[in-house]
Structures are given as structure tokens and as C-alpha cells.
Design an enzyme around this catalytic site. Structure first.
Site, short mmCIF file in Angstrom:
data_model
loop_
_atom_site.label_atom_id
_atom_site.label_comp_id
_atom_site.label_asym_id
_atom_site.label_seq_id
_atom_site.Cartn_x
_atom_site.Cartn_y
_atom_site.Cartn_z
CB SER A 131 -0.91 0.02 1.23
OG SER A 131 -1.58 1.26 1.37
CE1 TYR A 144 -3.56 -1.71 5.52
CE2 TYR A 144 -3.11 0.55 4.83
CZ TYR A 144 -3.45 -0.75 4.52
OH TYR A 144 -3.69 -1.10 3.21
CE LYS A 148 -1.27 -3.52 3.47
NZ LYS A 148 -1.43 -4.85 2.83
#
Length: 246
Positions: A131, A144, A148
Site C-alpha cells: 500500500s 497499518y 505495510k
């Protein structure tokens, strides 16, 4: 020119393949002739030709063991399962952030590790769905974004550790339009699309096409990061500066 791929006789595992980007990726491999296994904590809304579903939580080592143990052959693993709610660090539990990291970083490591013997036997490949949150600040989803970023690095490490038998590459996805995008982006999909040089958000088909290519790419393509982000996101200062200012 539209590229065509033939994955007849190949077995593909897509984690989190029951919806969103994962469903699009799984569907593309099935349409290319692959035998596709998808896993998730809940079944897909509707059954699709060429797809087999196994209920599994990829954060659970026992579920991962059961998932892969049922396979005689494996050619492609797509570590797609991931995501995070909006979770600012202040006022949220450490357990929530730990679970986000487990899903987005630890789970792909576990799945790849368990799948490695089968992939080595077939000369297979691992695809990590990364991402842009792992390449730029990710306020509100810090765990998050950090996970990633770690996933991108993990892919490079595994590419070096497992070469030349198994290739490992990453698809770094930018803003994407899936069935949950309206809720996730507060219904401002078109406005967000206008901030992307390509003029729109990524679709599952965009990501799937990249996965098909990477899984079939020449053997020297490993440890690569392919950005599927439409050229990135325009910096905020572009919208704060008048066109009359030189």
C-alpha cells in the site's frame, strides 16, 4: 495491446480473496485457467466458477497450516488479506494496533513461510499486496502504514533469501475503488480520484492485471515493487498555490 495469460494447470492461493481487491485478483487468475483457492473468515457473497473457498484466519498459525496442508501443488501465493479501521494512536487500545500488524505483516510472513516448500517445488512466486500507506505518512492508520512498510521490506528479504527458486514481488496499491470505498472514503471517490494524475482511483482489475503479469514475469524479476497508484497523489501545496504565481 491487451496481454493474455494462460495459467492452466497452476494452483493459486489468494488470501482475503472473497471481496474487494482479493476477489478481483482471484477472478482474474480463474479466468486465466488457474485452480484458485481463496480464504477468509467469512465465505464470499456468491460462489464463482473456478474458485474454491476455505475458511481460515491467516493470523492463526493453525489455520495457515490447515490451509496449505490441503494442497498438493502451489504455484502462486497472493498475500492480499489486510486492512485497518481508522484508528488514531491516541485513545485506541494497543491490542487493536497489534491485531492490525498481525493481519498486515505477520500473517503474510506465516503464509509465505508455510507455502515455501510447495512454491520451491513448482518454481513459484509470492505476491505481496502492499500500500502507498507504507510509503508516505498514514495519519489515523499508523499501525497499518508501518505494517505495510514492513511488508514491502519483508518481500525484499524473502526475495533475496529464497532466490532463485521462489520469486517474491510487491504490488504497491494507491487509493482503490472497491465495494467498500464509498464508506471508507466518506463518499468522496470522485474528488479523491481528481487528486491522482491518472484521474481516477485504482480498480480491482488494475491490480489483478499487475498480479497476472508479475506471476508470469521473467525469472529475473524478483524483489521488485510495482506501484499501481495512477502516478501517486498530488501534493497538497499544488492546490494552495495560485496558477498566477510563478
Amino acid at each position: 495491446m491487451t496481454a493474455t495469460y494462460d495459467y492452466t494447470g497452476r494452483t493459486v492461493l489468494v488470501t482475503g480473496g472473497t471481496r474487494g481487491l482479493g476477489a478481483g485478483i482471484a477472478r482474474a487468475f480463474a479466468e486465466a485457467g488457474a485452480d484458485v483457492l481463496v480464504c477468509g473468515r467469512t465465505p464470499p457473497p456468491t460462489a464463482e466458477p473456478g474458485l474454491r473457498f476455505v475458511r481460515a484466519d491467516v493470523r492463526d498459525p493453525e489455520d495457515v497450516e490447515r490451509l496449505v496442508a490441503g494442497l498438493d501443488r502451489l504455484d502462486v501465493v497472493v498475500n492480499n488479506a489486510g486492512g485497518s479501521p481508522h484508528a488514531p494512536l491516541e485513545g485506541t487500545s494497543g491490542r487493536l494496533h497489534a491485531r492490525v500488524i498481525e493481519l498486515n505483516l505477520t500473517a503474510p510472513l506465516l503464509v509465505s513461510q508455510r507455502a515455501h516448500p510447495l512454491l520451491a517445488a513448482s518454481g513459484g512466486t509470492v505476491l505481496m499486496i502492499g500500500s502507498s500507506s507504507g510509503t508516505r505518512p498514514s495519519p489515523g492508520t499508523s499501525a497499518y502504514g508501518a505494517a505495510k512498510a514492513g511488508l514491502h521490506h519483508l518481500a525484499r528479504c524473502l526475495a533475496a533469501e529464497w532466490a532463485p527458486a521462489v520469486r517474491v514481488n510487491t504490488v504497491v496499491v494507491g487509493l482503490a475503488e472497491t465495494e467498500n470505498a464509498a464508506d471508507h472514503y466518506a463518499g468522496k471517490n470522485s474528488e479523491l480520484g481528481a487528486t491522482i494524475p491518472a484521474g481516477r482511483m485504482a480498480t480491482p482489475a488494475d491490480v489483478a492485471e499487475t498480479c497476472l503479469w508479475l506471476a508470469a514475469a521473467p525469472g529475473y524479476v524478483t524483489g521488485a515493487q510495482v506501484h499501481v497508484d495512477g502516478g501517486g497523489e498530488m501534493p497538497a501545496w499544488r492546490y494552495l498555490v495560485s496558477s498566477e504565481i510563478s
